[in-house]
Design an enzyme around this catalytic site. Structure first.
Site, short mmCIF file in Angstrom:
data_model
loop_
_atom_site.label_atom_id
_atom_site.label_comp_id
_atom_site.label_asym_id
_atom_site.label_seq_id
_atom_site.Cartn_x
_atom_site.Cartn_y
_atom_site.Cartn_z
N ASN A 4 0.84 -1.18 0.00
CA ASN A 4 0.00 0.00 0.00
C ASN A 4 0.89 1.24 0.00
OD1 ASN A 4 -1.66 2.20 1.11
ND2 ASN A 4 -3.20 0.62 1.34
N HIS B 268 -3.48 0.73 -3.53
CA HIS B 268 -3.57 -0.35 -2.54
C HIS B 268 -2.46 -1.35 -2.83
CE1 HIS B 268 -7.50 0.71 -0.79
NE2 HIS B 268 -7.68 1.28 -1.98
N GLU C 130 -2.65 -4.52 -3.51
CA GLU C 130 -2.97 -5.36 -4.66
C GLU C 130 -2.74 -4.61 -5.97
OE1 GLU C 130 -6.78 -5.30 -2.20
OE2 GLU C 130 -4.82 -4.35 -2.06
#
Length: 87
Positions: free
Chosen positions: A46, A57, A59
């Site tokens: 993040n 983020h 991901e």
């Protein structure tokens, strides 16, 4: 014979990214993306605080890093995602 991926080592990659994010003064969330065989494709953490970007983020960072590889294709490789949060 197909071997089962080593989920503990996969999780450690994501945890390492989360720790890096925390060390940078950010939110401690890390992510790692692996192909079906367990090969690391991308990792990230993040960066919302560091970059001032609410869309970064863990991901998202991991997918961006995976996408920078010429040979990467999510549809061709199939992927497994691992997300980790450190306390």
């Amino acid at each position: 014979m197909n071997q089962k991926p080593n989920y503990a080592s996969m999780l450690e990659v994501a945890l390492s990214e989360a720790r890096q994010g925390l060390a940078e003064g950010g939110i401690p969330v890390g992510a790692a993306i692996f192909d079906q065989s367990g090969l690391l494709i991308g990792k990230g953490h993040n960066r919302r605080v560091q970059n001032g970007d609410p869309s970064t983020h863990g991901e998202t960072d991991a997918f961006r890093n995976a996408g920078r590889q010429r040979e990467f294709s999510a549809t061709r490789h199939g992927v497994r995602g691992i997300l980790a949060v450190t306390p």
